[in-house]
Scaffold this motif. Structure first.
Motif, PDB file in Angstrom:
ATOM      1  N   VAL A  84       0.844  -1.195   0.000  1.00  0.00           N
ATOM      2  CA  VAL A  84       0.000   0.000   0.000  1.00  0.00           C
ATOM      3  C   VAL A  84       0.879   1.245   0.000  1.00  0.00           C
ATOM      4  O   VAL A  84       1.934   1.281   0.622  1.00  0.00           O
TER       5      VAL A  84
ATOM      6  N   GLY B   5      -6.591   3.103   0.453  1.00  0.00           N
ATOM      7  CA  GLY B   5      -7.869   3.121  -0.238  1.00  0.00           C
ATOM      8  C   GLY B   5      -7.875   3.985  -1.469  1.00  0.00           C
ATOM      9  O   GLY B   5      -8.897   4.133  -2.129  1.00  0.00           O
ATOM     10  N   GLY B   6      -6.735   4.573  -1.802  1.00  0.00           N
ATOM     11  CA  GLY B   6      -6.690   5.499  -2.921  1.00  0.00           C
ATOM     12  C   GLY B   6      -5.862   5.013  -4.097  1.00  0.00           C
ATOM     13  O   GLY B   6      -5.487   3.850  -4.182  1.00  0.00           O
TER      14      GLY B   6
ATOM     15  N   VAL C 238      -3.370  -0.652  -6.179  1.00  0.00           N
ATOM     16  CA  VAL C 238      -4.727  -0.164  -5.924  1.00  0.00           C
ATOM     17  C   VAL C 238      -5.581  -1.227  -5.237  1.00  0.00           C
ATOM     18  O   VAL C 238      -6.306  -0.937  -4.281  1.00  0.00           O
ATOM     19  N   GLU C 239      -5.498  -2.473  -5.690  1.00  0.00           N
ATOM     20  CA  GLU C 239      -6.293  -3.537  -5.074  1.00  0.00           C
ATOM     21  C   GLU C 239      -5.891  -3.758  -3.611  1.00  0.00           C
ATOM     22  O   GLU C 239      -6.743  -3.871  -2.736  1.00  0.00           O
TER      23      GLU C 239
ATOM     24  N   SER D 267      -4.544  -1.575  -1.735  1.00  0.00           N
ATOM     25  CA  SER D 267      -4.958  -0.363  -1.034  1.00  0.00           C
ATOM     26  C   SER D 267      -6.432  -0.423  -0.633  1.00  0.00           C
ATOM     27  O   SER D 267      -6.813  -0.006   0.468  1.00  0.00           O
ATOM     28  N   GLN D 268      -7.268  -0.945  -1.529  1.00  0.00           N
ATOM     29  CA  GLN D 268      -8.693  -1.087  -1.221  1.00  0.00           C
ATOM     30  C   GLN D 268      -8.917  -2.079  -0.077  1.00  0.00           C
ATOM     31  O   GLN D 268      -9.748  -1.841   0.809  1.00  0.00           O
ATOM     32  N   LYS D 269      -8.175  -3.175  -0.085  1.00  0.00           N
ATOM     33  CA  LYS D 269      -8.274  -4.163   1.004  1.00  0.00           C
ATOM     34  C   LYS D 269      -7.800  -3.550   2.321  1.00  0.00           C
ATOM     35  O   LYS D 269      -8.390  -3.776   3.374  1.00  0.00           O
TER      36      LYS D 269
ATOM     37  N   LYS E  98      -7.898  -0.432   3.119  1.00  0.00           N
ATOM     38  CA  LYS E  98      -8.912   0.536   3.553  1.00  0.00           C
ATOM     39  C   LYS E  98      -9.985  -0.151   4.384  1.00  0.00           C
ATOM     40  O   LYS E  98     -10.351   0.319   5.469  1.00  0.00           O
ATOM     41  N   LYS E  99     -10.468  -1.265   3.888  1.00  0.00           N
ATOM     42  CA  LYS E  99     -11.488  -2.013   4.615  1.00  0.00           C
ATOM     43  C   LYS E  99     -10.943  -2.493   5.960  1.00  0.00           C
ATOM     44  O   LYS E  99     -11.580  -2.333   7.004  1.00  0.00           O
TER      45      LYS E  99
ATOM     46  N   ASP F 220     -10.341   0.531   8.356  1.00  0.00           N
ATOM     47  CA  ASP F 220     -11.615   1.042   8.873  1.00  0.00           C
ATOM     48  C   ASP F 220     -12.127   0.158  10.011  1.00  0.00           C
ATOM     49  O   ASP F 220     -12.574   0.658  11.045  1.00  0.00           O
TER      50      ASP F 220
END
Length: 145
Positions: free
Chosen positions: A97, A102-103, A116-117, A119-121, A123-124, A127
Motif C-alpha cells: 500500500v 484506499g486510494g 490499488v487492489e 490499497s482497497q483491502k 482501507k477495509k 476502517d
C-alpha cells in the motif's frame, strides 16, 4: 554544509534526491518525494529536538501506514512512533500500500505508491481496526456513514 547537500524540505537534502525530483517534474512523469524526505531526515542535525515526544502522550495511538508510500516515509515514521511509545500504540503496516490507503497509486502527477487492489483491502481492514479501537476506547461512539 557539504557541497552535495542543499537546504530544503525542512533540512538538508542530497543533491541526488533533489535532481531526481527535478528530472521527474521536467519529464512530466509522476514525482516521488520520499527520497527527498529521507535525505533531509538523514542529514538533519536536530532530529531529536524536531521530533514530537509521543512518549509523553497518555492517550492511545493507532497508526496506519503503507510500506510502499512514495510521497514520504510514513512506514518508517510510524515505526519510530511505535518504538518510542510501545504501550497503548497500535501499528498497522500494509506491505503493498502507498501513501493513500484506499486510494490511487498516482494522483495529479504525484506518485502515491502501492497497488490499488491492496490499497482497497487495506482501507477495509483499517476502517474495521479503527472502529474497533475507537469503540474500545470510548463508551459511546457515533459513526456517520
Amino acid at each position: 554544509m557539504g557541497e552535495n547537500n542543499i537546504l530544503g524540505m525542512g533540512g538538508l537534502t542530497s543533491l541526488e534526491s533533489r535532481k531526481q525530483v527535478n528530472e521527474e517534474y521536467a519529464s512530466n512523469v509522476p514525482m516521488t518525494f520520499r527520497p527527498v524526505y529521507e535525505s533531509a531526515i538523514k542529514n538533519s542535525s536536530n532530529k531529536e529536538s524536531a521530533r514530537i515526544k509521543v512518549e509523553n502522550y497518555k492517550n492511545n495511538i493507532i497508526l496506519f501506514a503503507g510500506c510502499e508510500d512514495k510521497l514520504w516515509p510514513s512506514d518508517t515514521m510510524a515505526e519510530q512512533i511505535k518504538n518510542k511509545k510501545p504501550k497503548n500504540t497500535d501499528l498497522c503496516l500494509y506491505p503493498d500500500v502507498g501513501h493513500v490507503i484506499g486510494g490511487l497509486a498516482e494522483y495529479d502527477n504525484l506518485k502515491m505508491g502501492g497497488d490499488v487492489e491492496a490499497s482497497q483491502k487495506a482501507k477495509k481492514d483499517s476502517d474495521e481496526k479503527l472502529y474497533k479501537a475507537l469503540k474500545s476506547w470510548h463508551k459511546k461512539i457515533w459513526i456517520f456513514k
